[in-house]
Each structure stands twice: as structure tokens, then as C-alpha cells.
Write a protein that holds these residues in place. Structure first.
Motif, PDB file in Angstrom:
ATOM      1  N   LEU A 112      10.177  -2.852  -4.232  1.00 40.77           N
ATOM      2  CA  LEU A 112      10.536  -3.993  -3.464  1.00 40.77           C
ATOM      3  C   LEU A 112       9.892  -3.825  -2.129  1.00 40.77           C
ATOM      4  CD1 LEU A 112      14.182  -5.210  -3.359  1.00 40.77           C
ATOM      5  CD2 LEU A 112      12.321  -6.461  -4.051  1.00 40.77           C
ATOM      6  N   VAL A 113       9.311  -4.932  -1.673  1.00 41.48           N
ATOM      7  CA  VAL A 113       8.763  -4.994  -0.061  1.00 41.48           C
ATOM      8  C   VAL A 113       9.250  -6.235   0.379  1.00 41.48           C
ATOM      9  CG1 VAL A 113       6.793  -5.482   1.341  1.00 41.48           C
ATOM     10  CG2 VAL A 113       6.481  -3.593  -0.416  1.00 41.48           C
ATOM     11  N   ILE A 114       9.999  -6.037   1.700  1.00 39.87           N
ATOM     12  CA  ILE A 114      10.495  -7.443   2.098  1.00 39.87           C
ATOM     13  C   ILE A 114      10.164  -7.613   3.534  1.00 39.87           C
ATOM     14  CG2 ILE A 114      12.766  -8.388   2.983  1.00 39.87           C
ATOM     15  CD1 ILE A 114      14.194  -6.652   0.632  1.00 39.87           C
ATOM     16  N   VAL A 115       9.415  -8.469   3.886  1.00 38.59           N
ATOM     17  CA  VAL A 115       9.038  -8.861   5.231  1.00 38.59           C
ATOM     18  C   VAL A 115       9.703  -9.650   5.987  1.00 38.59           C
ATOM     19  CG1 VAL A 115       7.038  -9.419   6.327  1.00 38.59           C
ATOM     20  CG2 VAL A 115       6.528  -8.315   4.383  1.00 38.59           C
ATOM     21  N   LEU A 151       0.990  -1.135  -0.053  1.00 40.40           N
ATOM     22  CA  LEU A 151      -0.049   0.045  -0.045  1.00 40.40           C
ATOM     23  C   LEU A 151       0.738   1.222  -0.054  1.00 40.40           C
ATOM     24  CD1 LEU A 151      -2.858   1.440   0.133  1.00 40.40           C
ATOM     25  CD2 LEU A 151      -2.454   1.212   2.737  1.00 40.40           C
ATOM     26  N   TYR A 152       1.870   1.429   0.855  1.00 39.46           N
ATOM     27  CA  TYR A 152       2.915   2.355   0.813  1.00 39.46           C
ATOM     28  C   TYR A 152       3.703   2.451  -0.431  1.00 39.46           C
ATOM     29  CZ  TYR A 152       1.423   4.397   5.251  1.00 39.46           C
ATOM     30  OH  TYR A 152       0.728   4.828   6.292  1.00 39.46           O
ATOM     31  N   LEU A 153       4.097   1.150  -0.736  1.00 37.63           N
ATOM     32  CA  LEU A 153       4.931   1.379  -2.245  1.00 37.63           C
ATOM     33  C   LEU A 153       4.222   1.863  -3.096  1.00 37.63           C
ATOM     34  CD1 LEU A 153       7.730  -0.052  -3.120  1.00 37.63           C
ATOM     35  CD2 LEU A 153       6.384  -1.802  -3.995  1.00 37.63           C
ATOM     36  N   TRP A 206       1.111  11.641   1.530  1.00 39.20           N
ATOM     37  CA  TRP A 206       1.014  11.100   2.871  1.00 39.20           C
ATOM     38  C   TRP A 206       2.329   9.803   2.912  1.00 39.20           C
ATOM     39  CZ3 TRP A 206      -0.785  12.175   7.368  1.00 39.20           C
ATOM     40  CH2 TRP A 206      -0.680  11.092   8.656  1.00 39.20           C
ATOM     41  N   ALA A 207       2.567   9.311   1.832  1.00 40.20           N
ATOM     42  CA  ALA A 207       3.717   8.160   2.067  1.00 40.20           C
ATOM     43  C   ALA A 207       5.132   9.196   2.162  1.00 40.20           C
ATOM     44  CB  ALA A 207       3.884   7.478   0.634  1.00 40.20           C
ATOM     45  N   LYS A 208       5.191  10.325   1.502  1.00 42.02           N
ATOM     46  CA  LYS A 208       6.294  10.988   1.575  1.00 42.02           C
ATOM     47  C   LYS A 208       6.328  11.757   2.955  1.00 42.02           C
ATOM     48  CE  LYS A 208       8.635  15.120  -0.519  1.00 42.02           C
ATOM     49  NZ  LYS A 208       8.716  16.129  -1.305  1.00 42.02           N
ATOM     50  N   TYR A 209       5.222  11.899   3.626  1.00 41.63           N
ATOM     51  CA  TYR A 209       5.177  12.488   4.864  1.00 41.63           C
ATOM     52  C   TYR A 209       5.845  11.696   5.990  1.00 41.63           C
ATOM     53  CZ  TYR A 209       2.954  14.101   9.295  1.00 41.63           C
ATOM     54  OH  TYR A 209       2.411  14.331  10.569  1.00 41.63           O
ATOM     55  N   VAL A 210       5.389  10.346   5.864  1.00 43.44           N
ATOM     56  CA  VAL A 210       5.637   9.352   6.858  1.00 43.44           C
ATOM     57  C   VAL A 210       7.273   8.969   6.743  1.00 43.44           C
ATOM     58  CG1 VAL A 210       3.195   8.444   6.963  1.00 43.44           C
ATOM     59  CG2 VAL A 210       5.072   7.410   5.714  1.00 43.44           C
ATOM     60  N   ALA A 211       7.838   9.280   5.628  1.00 44.42           N
ATOM     61  CA  ALA A 211       9.224   8.898   5.241  1.00 44.42           C
ATOM     62  C   ALA A 211      10.260  10.097   5.309  1.00 44.42           C
ATOM     63  CB  ALA A 211       9.143   8.297   4.068  1.00 44.42           C
ATOM     64  N   THR A 212       9.530  11.032   5.688  1.00 41.78           N
ATOM     65  CA  THR A 212      10.294  12.272   5.778  1.00 41.78           C
ATOM     66  C   THR A 212      11.116  12.254   7.490  1.00 41.78           C
ATOM     67  OG1 THR A 212       9.082  13.593   4.521  1.00 41.78           O
ATOM     68  CG2 THR A 212      10.435  14.893   6.131  1.00 41.78           C
ATOM     69  N   PRO A 213      12.310  12.516   7.682  1.00 40.61           N
ATOM     70  CA  PRO A 213      12.857  12.559   9.086  1.00 40.61           C
ATOM     71  C   PRO A 213      12.146  13.345  10.057  1.00 40.61           C
ATOM     72  CG  PRO A 213      14.569  12.460   7.244  1.00 40.61           C
ATOM     73  CD  PRO A 213      13.462  12.796   6.801  1.00 40.61           C
ATOM     74  N   THR A 214      12.080  12.815  11.155  1.00 39.60           N
ATOM     75  CA  THR A 214      11.592  13.634  12.391  1.00 39.60           C
ATOM     76  C   THR A 214      12.928  14.582  12.945  1.00 39.60           C
ATOM     77  OG1 THR A 214      10.170  12.191  12.967  1.00 39.60           O
ATOM     78  CG2 THR A 214      10.853  13.390  14.674  1.00 39.60           C
TER      79      THR A 214
END
Length: 448
Positions: free
Chosen positions: A420-423, A350-352, A367-375
Motif C-alpha cells: 500500500l501507498v497512502i497519500v 518507488l520505495y514500495l 537503500w529502502a531498508k536503510y532509510v527505514a531503519t530507526p535512528t
């Protein structure tokens, strides 16, 4: 002889004092963890008591607990040396809940309404088995070797991987499970559930029902310095609120998970130590506060229960997923999400695809960019309830990689630049498991 008896008596007294000071206060947490783990593992994933004790509960001090499962009553109990017995009850739809003596087990309760995705599509967008796909640019020998290396051999218990799943361009290219686990096994994601919780805010924001940059809607903070804390601050774990998260001892996090009736209140009651957005501090209490904020967005408890599934979980076909609740009926958004490895991978996909699920846009692309932007203050390691590789924590993986992470090494890695998604699901953290090796091994199998 009397002298020997006195010495032995003194030794016993010293032992009891030492035990009382160092261990007795922890018994409540030990038996609480054990009974909760026992009830969840058994009634959610059908694991036997023996398997849970040898796997999930073989943690320092937790092994002291003596456990018992009641099949008819659907509960589990645990105690340590007959002391501090705790009980966790299982309720269909809500999972296992650790309860106290004041909890009324006869009281009626609401459960979420579930909708199972039914279509003729193969995984990941349907319930059918994935189509066999061979990519010319994938070296499958290297890939399979990298995945196999993630598992223990010859009965060892070092890496303790339970499953690895690799998805490339929406297709499963590698999938392996440890003995006793398979594609139907539901595995606790621990803090990967935090990323699920955060995603619901992205969905609500797209629906125009919430604005994360505005102050958190908490009346209890209206008249003090905490009134300036935004949902954005909470999502980035930099609210400035007091919180201790150290699972080696009794702390705010352990008291919340194993003693609190209403987990959404624990962080809410804490004072401010720093100004918002000035101090990053990882806090499970913050996530459960966010779960409480979500609950306040709905007129009824039933709507809150349904939303998690109708807006996200069931929407993307994570039909195996179950998020457990606390005694007050809040989803424990910090820690208690269960799902199969394949369903965890759907969350990564979903995020990919930046919130797009087979043509349905669940949250805005940004939103995907938002969650992956450093705090601020996280040194590039943390975003909005997701972990990042922006700071190069995994040197041999792309810097655009980000992930949902959980206790004991549960990971859903999202690598946009490689599609890629790796679990990886298991029982060991970075210190004991070579995640960088797994990632680099998979990446090397993709020919340029």
C-alpha cells in the motif's frame, strides 16, 4: 483631561514597547512567509490571492500581512502595517524565491532541463489514466467511507484535507479531493522534500559516486571535531551540530527559510554540541546542507540542477514536480517541493518497490531498508530522512510502515507488508487530524 491624555499616552507607549519587543522582530518573517507563499501558490498552481489568503496563509500572525501580486513582473510582495515589505519572484523552472534588496533580478540564471515521460502505459508508469481494477479482497464501501471521513463536511474547517489517494498493488483504489483541488493541483509537500533530497544520495551511491558512511566532504570542517561527521550522520539527523527548529518563534530554521541567501551554509556554520551519532535533533538546516553537498559533486551548476530531475523526478514520471531554489541557486531540499498528489504517490511507489521503477533500479534495494531503519535516539520514529512507525506512533498501522512527512500534515505512507501507498495532503497536523484513524480505516477495508 490632561490626566486622561497622559494615561492614554502611557498606554500607547506601553503598547509600542510591547509591540516592538514581541512582534516587530517577527515582521520580516511574517511578510517573508506570506510573499513567498503567495508567489508560489499563484504562479505554480494558479491559485488566486483570495484562495491563498483563506487557505495557505490563514496562519496565526501571517494573516497580518497585506499582499500584492504583480502578474506582469511575476512577483508577490507582502508587508505588515506597511513595514518590512518582502518580495518573492517567480522564475520558470526554479519556482518562487524570496529575495532581499541585494538580489540582482536582471542577472541571467540557469534552469533545469526537463524530460517528460512519453509512453502508452497507464498510471503509474505512464501518462494515461489508470485502468479500472476491482480487487475481490477490497471492501470498497469501507474504503470509501474511511477516505470520506478524512474530509470536512458542511463547510467546516477542522480536518482541512485537500486530497487522499490510496494505491494498492500499483492500482488506485481510492482518490478524493476537496473543493477547489483536483488531480492536476500542485501541492507543496514542505518537509516531504527532505525525503526526495535523501533519495538522491541513494542514487549517487548506487552509481558509485558517493559513500554515505564516509565523512561529509566539507573542507570547512577539516580541522575541527566536525571532521568526523559522516553523510550517514547527516541523513539520520544525528550529526551533533547545534540547531533550533521551532516555528512558533524566530529560530535557526525560520531565519534560514526567510532570510538566508545561501541556505546550504546555515547548518554548515554551526558548532558541534554533541558527538556524532549520540544525539538526534531534527534539522531543516541539515537537509539544505546536504543539498549543498550534492551541488559540490558536480562540476557545473547546470549539472546539479539537472541531476535532481534526470536521476529521479523525471525518471519516475513526476513531471508536475518543481523543487524551488534559494537566492544562491541551491534547491531548498528541506521544504520547497511541489507536485500533484498522484506524483507524490509515485515517490511512495518507488520505495514500495525498493528502488525499482518499471524494471529500472534507481537505487539499491537495501537503500529502502536503510532509510527505514530507526535512528539512534529517535525512539523508533525516524530513519534516514523518513519518518517511521517502528516505535508504534500510529498504533493501528503496521510497524513496517514509513513515510515522507511535511508541515501541516503532508504524508506519503509506504506500507510494504500491505502493498500500500497512502497519500494525504492538507493543512492540519496529527494533533488535529486523525491519521491513525485514516490508516486503520483503509487497512480494515482490505480483507484477509
Amino acid at each position: 483631561m490632561k490626566k486622561i491624555i497622559k494615561i492614554l499616552g502611557l498606554a500607547l507607549l506601553l503598547f509600542l514597547v510591547y509591540f516592538g519587543y514581541t512582534t516587530y522582530p517577527k515582521l520580516d518573517l511574517i511578510s517573508g512567509f506570506s510573499s513567498k507563499s503567495m508567489a508560489s501558490g499563484h504562479f505554480i498552481d494558479n491559485r488566486s490571492q483570495e484562495i491563498i489568503e483563506k487557505g495557505d496563509n490563514d496562519i496565526e500572525m501571517i494573516t497580518l500581512a497585506k499582499n500584492k501580486i504583480d502578474e506582469n513582473g511575476k512577483f508577490a510582495t507582502a508587508s505588515v502595517y506597511g513595514l518590512k515589505e518582502r518580495k518573492a519572484i517567480y522564475r520558470e523552472g526554479l519556482g518562487a524565491t524570496l529575495i532581499n534588496d541585494d538580489f540582482d533580478i536582471s542577472k541571467p540564471y540557469e534552469v533545469p532541463k526537463r524530460t517528460k515521460l512519453v509512453n502508452n502505459l497507464p498510471f503509474p508508469y505512464g501518462n494515461k489514466e489508470p485502468k479500472d481494477t476491482v480487487f475481490a479482497n477490497v471492501d470498497y464501501a469501507k474504503l470509501n467511507a474511511a477516505v470520506a471521513k478524512a474530509f470536512d463536511a458542511n463547510g467546516k474547517k477542522e480536518k482541512r484535507t485537500r486530497s487522499v489517494l490510496v494505491i494498492y498493488k500499483d492500482k488506485i483504489i481510492a482518490e478524493k479531493y476537496d473543493t477547489g483541488f483536483n488531480k492536476e493541483s500542485k501541492i507543496l509537500g514542505w518537509s516531504m522534500t527532505k525525503s526526495i533530497t535523501a533519495t538522491l544520495f541513494g542514487i549517487l551511491q548506487k552509481q558509485g559516486k558517493i559513500e554515505v558512511l564516509k565523512p561529509a566532504p566539507i573542507p570547512e570542517w577539516a580541522n575541527d571535531e566536525r571532521s568526523k561527521i559522516t553523510i550517514n550522520d547527516l541523513l539520520h539527523m544525528n550529526s551533533g551540530l547545534e540547531w533550533e527548529e521551532d516555528y512558533t518563534k524566530i529560530c535557526d530554521a525560520t531565519k534560514m527559510l526567510f532570510q538566508a541567501e545561501d541556505m546550504s551554509q546555515e547548518q554548515l556554520k554551526k558548532p558541534a554540541q554533541f558527538k556524532p551519532n549520540s544525539h538526534w535533533n531534527y534539522s531543516s538546516g541539515t537537509t539544505n546542507l546536504l543539498s549543498g553537498i550534492l551541488r559540490r559533486q558536480f562540476k557545473t551548476h547546470q549539472e546539479y540542477l539537472d541531476f535532481w530531475y534526470s536521476a529521479l523526478i523525471d525518471k519516475i514520471g513526476m513531471s508536475s514536480m518543481l523543487v524551488e531554489t534559494d537566492m544562491a541557486g541551491n534547491y531548498v531540499g528541506s521544504s520547497y517541493g511541489w507536485a500533484t498528489t498522484r506524483d507524490w504517490s509515485k515517490f511512495g511507489l518507488l520505495y514500495l518497490h525498493k528502488g525499482n521503477w518499471n524494471g529500472d533500479q534507481l537505487f539499491d534495494e537495501n537503500w529502502a531498508k536503510y532509510v527505514a531503519t530507526p535512528t539512534d535516539g529517535s525512539k523508533g520514529d525516524y530513519g534516514a530522512h523518513f519518518w517511521l512507525n517502528a516505535g508504534g506512533h500510529y498504533p493501528n498501522a503496521p510497524r513496517d510502515m514509513y513515510s515522507a512527512n511535511g508541515f501541516q500534515g503532508q504524508k506519503v505512507f509506504i506500507i510494504p507488508s500491505q502493498d500500500l501507498v497512502i497519500v494525504r495532503m492538507g493543512l492540519t497536523e496529527d494533533a488535529k487530524f486523525d491519521f491513525d484513524g485514516l490508516l486503520s480505516g483503509v487497512l480494515r477495508s482490505l480483507k484477509k
